[in-house]
Motif scaffolding. Structure first.
Motif, PDB file in Angstrom:
ATOM      1  N   HIS A 142      23.549   6.074  -6.529  1.00 32.86           N
ATOM      2  CA  HIS A 142      23.646   7.234  -7.406  1.00 32.86           C
ATOM      3  C   HIS A 142      24.431   6.842  -8.644  1.00 32.86           C
ATOM      4  O   HIS A 142      25.489   6.227  -8.538  1.00 32.86           O
ATOM      5  N   ILE A 143      23.891   7.239  -9.794  1.00 35.82           N
ATOM      6  CA  ILE A 143      24.520   6.896 -11.061  1.00 35.82           C
ATOM      7  C   ILE A 143      24.704   8.151 -11.913  1.00 35.82           C
ATOM      8  O   ILE A 143      24.068   9.180 -11.673  1.00 35.82           O
ATOM      9  N   ALA A 144      25.576   8.040 -12.894  1.00 36.47           N
ATOM     10  CA  ALA A 144      25.741   9.078 -13.916  1.00 36.47           C
ATOM     11  C   ALA A 144      25.532   8.426 -15.275  1.00 36.47           C
ATOM     12  O   ALA A 144      26.170   7.422 -15.603  1.00 36.47           O
ATOM     13  N   TRP A 145      24.606   8.990 -16.031  1.00 37.50           N
ATOM     14  CA  TRP A 145      24.330   8.512 -17.375  1.00 37.50           C
ATOM     15  C   TRP A 145      25.451   8.962 -18.318  1.00 37.50           C
ATOM     16  O   TRP A 145      26.251   9.835 -17.963  1.00 37.50           O
ATOM     17  N   PRO A 146      25.503   8.431 -19.540  1.00 35.90           N
ATOM     18  CA  PRO A 146      26.571   8.804 -20.473  1.00 35.90           C
ATOM     19  C   PRO A 146      26.671  10.302 -20.756  1.00 35.90           C
ATOM     20  O   PRO A 146      27.758  10.812 -21.050  1.00 35.90           O
TER      21      PRO A 146
ATOM     22  N   TYR B  83      30.040   1.100 -16.364  1.00 38.43           N
ATOM     23  CA  TYR B  83      29.574  -0.116 -17.025  1.00 38.43           C
ATOM     24  C   TYR B  83      29.034   0.223 -18.408  1.00 38.43           C
ATOM     25  O   TYR B  83      28.348   1.243 -18.574  1.00 38.43           O
ATOM     26  N   ALA B  84      29.327  -0.641 -19.378  1.00 37.70           N
ATOM     27  CA  ALA B  84      28.680  -0.503 -20.681  1.00 37.70           C
ATOM     28  C   ALA B  84      27.172  -0.555 -20.439  1.00 37.70           C
ATOM     29  O   ALA B  84      26.700  -1.288 -19.562  1.00 37.70           O
ATOM     30  N   LEU B  85      26.428   0.238 -21.176  1.00 39.32           N
ATOM     31  CA  LEU B  85      24.986   0.360 -20.947  1.00 39.32           C
ATOM     32  C   LEU B  85      24.265  -0.990 -20.874  1.00 39.32           C
ATOM     33  O   LEU B  85      23.511  -1.223 -19.921  1.00 39.32           O
ATOM     34  N   PRO B  86      24.488  -1.919 -21.825  1.00 38.42           N
ATOM     35  CA  PRO B  86      23.772  -3.199 -21.720  1.00 38.42           C
ATOM     36  C   PRO B  86      24.141  -3.975 -20.449  1.00 38.42           C
ATOM     37  O   PRO B  86      23.277  -4.594 -19.825  1.00 38.42           O
TER      38      PRO B  86
ATOM     39  N   ALA C 265      13.568   3.252 -19.263  1.00 39.31           N
ATOM     40  CA  ALA C 265      13.146   4.364 -20.121  1.00 39.31           C
ATOM     41  C   ALA C 265      14.312   5.316 -20.380  1.00 39.31           C
ATOM     42  O   ALA C 265      14.526   5.761 -21.510  1.00 39.31           O
ATOM     43  N   SER C 266      15.089   5.612 -19.349  1.00 40.51           N
ATOM     44  CA  SER C 266      16.235   6.512 -19.510  1.00 40.51           C
ATOM     45  C   SER C 266      17.305   5.888 -20.393  1.00 40.51           C
ATOM     46  O   SER C 266      17.950   6.577 -21.188  1.00 40.51           O
ATOM     47  N   ALA C 267      17.499   4.590 -20.265  1.00 36.48           N
ATOM     48  CA  ALA C 267      18.525   3.898 -21.058  1.00 36.48           C
ATOM     49  C   ALA C 267      18.229   3.967 -22.553  1.00 36.48           C
ATOM     50  O   ALA C 267      19.161   3.964 -23.376  1.00 36.48           O
ATOM     51  N   LEU C 268      16.968   4.059 -22.912  1.00 39.98           N
ATOM     52  CA  LEU C 268      16.602   4.123 -24.331  1.00 39.98           C
ATOM     53  C   LEU C 268      17.234   5.327 -25.028  1.00 39.98           C
ATOM     54  O   LEU C 268      17.514   5.277 -26.225  1.00 39.98           O
ATOM     55  N   ARG C 269      17.487   6.399 -24.278  1.00 37.16           N
ATOM     56  CA  ARG C 269      18.094   7.607 -24.880  1.00 37.16           C
ATOM     57  C   ARG C 269      19.479   7.313 -25.444  1.00 37.16           C
ATOM     58  O   ARG C 269      19.958   8.020 -26.330  1.00 37.16           O
ATOM     59  N   PHE C 270      20.147   6.284 -24.919  1.00 36.12           N
ATOM     60  CA  PHE C 270      21.534   5.993 -25.299  1.00 36.12           C
ATOM     61  C   PHE C 270      21.675   4.668 -26.039  1.00 36.12           C
ATOM     62  O   PHE C 270      22.788   4.216 -26.296  1.00 36.12           O
ATOM     63  N   ALA C 271      20.561   4.059 -26.398  1.00 34.76           N
ATOM     64  CA  ALA C 271      20.573   2.718 -26.997  1.00 34.76           C
ATOM     65  C   ALA C 271      21.361   2.651 -28.304  1.00 34.76           C
ATOM     66  O   ALA C 271      21.921   1.606 -28.630  1.00 34.76           O
ATOM     67  N   ASP C 272      21.439   3.737 -29.050  1.00 34.08           N
ATOM     68  CA  ASP C 272      22.140   3.734 -30.334  1.00 34.08           C
ATOM     69  C   ASP C 272      23.628   4.046 -30.211  1.00 34.08           C
ATOM     70  O   ASP C 272      24.333   4.093 -31.217  1.00 34.08           O
ATOM     71  N   ASP C 273      24.108   4.255 -28.990  1.00 30.27           N
ATOM     72  CA  ASP C 273      25.511   4.595 -28.767  1.00 30.27           C
ATOM     73  C   ASP C 273      26.246   3.376 -28.195  1.00 30.27           C
ATOM     74  O   ASP C 273      26.113   3.076 -27.012  1.00 30.27           O
ATOM     75  N   PRO C 274      27.024   2.668 -29.027  1.00 36.25           N
ATOM     76  CA  PRO C 274      27.711   1.467 -28.541  1.00 36.25           C
ATOM     77  C   PRO C 274      28.767   1.761 -27.477  1.00 36.25           C
ATOM     78  O   PRO C 274      29.191   0.853 -26.755  1.00 36.25           O
TER      79      PRO C 274
END
Length: 102
Positions: free
Chosen positions: A7-11, A35-38, A75-84
């Motif tokens: 189970h995870i929680a997105w930003p 964890y940092a997204l990358p 696909a879900s990670a793409l929503r946050f790709a612009d947030d360092p």
């Protein structure tokens, strides 16, 4: 093969239950760790690829569920790709009764 869910929680706080056909995820993520997204994506990409390869070694074909899970996470990670500052938290590991680690 032992299966598990992680189970995870997105930003944005949205939680998701994810599938792995192998307990290998425990070698790449720790419960309660953000964890940092990358970094998160690198870890789950590695773990789910290993898990799929383990299925292929045992059954003769890669695990479509693991590969599908990876595609959904990507696909879900793409929503946050612009947030360092984006972080993904591993909330918990869940095992089926027979796969509970000792």
């Amino acid at each position: 093969m032992p299966e598990m869910r992680f189970h995870i929680a997105w930003p944005d706080g949205q939680e998701e239950s994810c599938y792995s056909p192998s307990l290998v995820m425990r070698e790449h993520l720790s419960e309660g760790t953000a964890y940092a997204l990358p970094d998160f994506m690198s870890r789950v990409r590695t773990a789910l690829t290993i898990a799929s390869e383990r299925v292929a070694a045992k059954y003769g074909h890669p695990c479509s569920l693991a590969l599908g899970q990876l595609k959904r996470l990507e696909a879900s990670a793409l929503r946050f790709a612009d947030d360092p500052a984006a972080k993904v938290t591993c909330l918990a590991f869940l095992y089926s009764h027979q796969d509970t680690p000792s």
